[in-house]
Design a protein around this motif. Sequence first.
Motif, short mmCIF file in Angstrom:
data_model
loop_
_atom_site.label_atom_id
_atom_site.label_comp_id
_atom_site.label_asym_id
_atom_site.label_seq_id
_atom_site.Cartn_x
_atom_site.Cartn_y
_atom_site.Cartn_z
N SER A 38 45.93 36.66 50.30
CA SER A 38 45.92 38.25 50.35
C SER A 38 44.49 38.78 49.90
O SER A 38 43.64 38.04 48.97
CB SER A 38 46.93 38.57 49.34
OG SER A 38 46.83 38.39 48.17
N VAL A 39 44.20 39.78 50.51
CA VAL A 39 42.80 40.36 50.01
C VAL A 39 42.81 41.09 48.96
O VAL A 39 43.77 41.74 48.12
CB VAL A 39 42.68 41.64 51.39
CG1 VAL A 39 41.49 42.52 50.71
CG2 VAL A 39 42.16 40.93 52.68
N ARG A 40 41.72 40.79 48.02
CA ARG A 40 41.56 41.26 46.61
C ARG A 40 40.16 41.91 46.52
O ARG A 40 39.62 42.57 45.59
CB ARG A 40 41.59 40.19 45.51
CG ARG A 40 40.47 39.17 45.94
CD ARG A 40 40.76 38.35 44.45
NE ARG A 40 39.52 37.26 44.32
CZ ARG A 40 38.44 37.58 43.85
NH1 ARG A 40 37.92 38.66 43.59
NH2 ARG A 40 37.35 36.60 43.80
N GLY A 41 39.39 42.41 47.57
CA GLY A 41 38.10 43.12 47.55
C GLY A 41 37.18 42.67 48.63
O GLY A 41 37.39 42.07 49.50
N VAL A 42 35.90 43.14 48.43
CA VAL A 42 34.77 42.67 49.25
C VAL A 42 33.47 42.57 48.22
O VAL A 42 33.46 43.13 47.28
CB VAL A 42 34.35 43.59 50.22
CG1 VAL A 42 35.49 43.99 51.31
CG2 VAL A 42 33.87 45.10 49.67
N LEU A 43 32.81 41.61 48.96
CA LEU A 43 31.41 41.34 48.28
C LEU A 43 30.53 41.72 49.34
O LEU A 43 30.43 41.81 50.40
CB LEU A 43 31.21 39.62 48.23
CG LEU A 43 30.00 39.36 47.43
CD1 LEU A 43 30.07 39.39 45.98
CD2 LEU A 43 29.62 37.83 47.73
N ALA A 44 29.60 42.83 48.48
CA ALA A 44 28.57 43.56 49.19
C ALA A 44 27.44 43.50 48.85
O ALA A 44 27.15 43.23 47.51
CB ALA A 44 29.06 44.98 49.69
N VAL A 45 26.23 43.72 49.70
CA VAL A 45 24.96 43.74 49.00
C VAL A 45 24.16 44.85 49.45
O VAL A 45 24.22 45.32 50.54
CB VAL A 45 24.06 42.45 49.55
CG1 VAL A 45 22.55 42.53 49.00
CG2 VAL A 45 24.85 41.05 49.16
N GLY A 46 23.63 45.64 48.35
CA GLY A 46 22.80 46.94 48.71
C GLY A 46 21.49 46.45 49.51
O GLY A 46 20.98 45.22 49.46
N GLU A 47 20.82 47.43 49.96
CA GLU A 47 19.47 47.39 50.47
C GLU A 47 18.68 46.80 49.65
O GLU A 47 17.53 45.88 49.82
CB GLU A 47 19.18 48.78 51.25
CG GLU A 47 17.86 48.77 52.18
CD GLU A 47 17.62 50.14 52.56
OE1 GLU A 47 17.07 50.28 53.50
OE2 GLU A 47 17.69 51.12 51.54
N ASP A 48 18.81 47.32 48.43
CA ASP A 48 17.89 46.51 47.18
C ASP A 48 18.19 45.47 46.74
O ASP A 48 17.39 44.78 45.86
CB ASP A 48 17.80 47.77 45.85
CG ASP A 48 19.40 47.98 45.66
OD1 ASP A 48 20.29 47.13 46.23
OD2 ASP A 48 19.31 49.17 44.84
N GLY A 49 19.18 44.72 47.24
CA GLY A 49 19.41 43.43 47.07
C GLY A 49 20.58 43.36 45.91
O GLY A 49 20.92 42.33 45.51
N VAL A 50 20.95 44.33 45.51
CA VAL A 50 22.02 44.38 44.43
C VAL A 50 23.31 44.01 44.88
O VAL A 50 23.68 44.56 46.15
CB VAL A 50 22.15 45.81 43.82
CG1 VAL A 50 23.45 46.08 42.68
CG2 VAL A 50 20.70 46.18 42.98
#
Length: 345
Positions: A38-50
């Motif tokens: 089951s889904v528990r969220g996402v991993l994301a990366v901002g333009e600044d690498g954060v």
Amino acid sequence: MSRFAPVMRKLHKECEEKGAQIFLKTECKKILQAEDGSVRGVLAVGEDGVEYEIKAKCVIMATGGFMGRKDLLKKYFPFYEEDFFGFYVPNMGDGLTLAEEAGAALEGHATLVRETCHSSDAMKEHFLTAAAREPNTMWEETSGRNLQIGANAVLSQPGKKCFTLYDDNLVQEIVDYGYLVPRYPNKDENKQFKINLQEVATRKEWVIQSDNWDEIAEWIGCDAAVLKASVEEYNSFCAQGYDETFVKDRRYLKPLLKPPFYAIKFGVMVVETCGPVRVNENLEVLNKEYQPIPGYYSAGVIVAGWQGHDCNGEHLFGSELGFSINSGRIAGENAAKYALGKEAK
Ligand SMILES: Cc1cc2nc3c(=O)[nH]c(=O)nc-3n(C[C@H](O)[C@H](O)[C@H](O)COP(=O)(O)OP(=O)(O)OC[C@H]3O[C@@H](n4cnc5c(N)ncnc54)[C@H](O)[C@@H]3O)c2cc1C
């Protein structure tokens, strides 16, 4: 697209008013899942690498098509050629990777939305697209004003190119009255049609102008006797007001009689890809056993199953945007119910 921008602005405003946080230029890298899938969220990366690990009970993936990925275009559409003119928006098909990594089922096929179009340098000389699609000319013998029908016919031709034929009377009609296909309804452009056509014809790349069909046949690369016989037959159908071969709409039966004659080369334009992420009617993403992955929803053109396998004649303007916004709404409603602990329906 620009006509759709007010819808996006309104949605954006409403989201902000309701307290939603919008992360622009932030790329989803992974759908996070619990051990049971089951889904528990996402991993994301901002333009600044954060990096952001965003916790959520459910996720709706709407990453668009994969027009930016020539390798995927070739994989899903064996007929795809590098020189197809198209709107190569930089959508890189991330949704396919995200879905696959999360255990989702992908259909074996996707759909390539395509239309007939004057080819590669169309943006500079886009009047040729309207000219190629003009139903009064000799090529669009089946359906008259349908813009899209014909892309499959073009694909079956040598070099995946076709030619539309004009005589001086038809060219003058456009100068006087404009294109019938209202794709580029620019009156000044219509008035310039003959001048522009003759200018492009000097290059003999996309257009040829000649007083005799032999020269045109040689440029096209076809048998001159066959071309002349076809024109004569077509002219006879125009004279009797009935096309015995294709039953072309009689409103568009105009003979090719007055030199100079012209041939315009054109090909196929691709607009969008649809699919291949498999979902059910609630827009829940399905796993390889075709069971919903809890909390994982998808919407928009990345979703499979709503367009015919071969999106050619049945491609309707607005269907992509229409489906995208409605599937988003349905996915949103179901995701909200799921998140609130209710069964999706
Ligand atoms: C020039 C042009 C004209 C068109 N005209 C029409 C028309 O007249 N009628 C019509 O119905 N359709 C038209 N279309 C097609 C239509 O715009 C698209 O089919 C529709 O926008 C698809 O909506 P979508 O929400 O599925 O994806 P998109 O609108 O493509 O949105 C996907 C979004 O996801 C983002 N994204 C991708 N990967 C990630 C990631 N990993 N993390 C975070 N975000 C990501 C993208 O940056 C993008 O913002 C046109 C398209 C083009 C290019």
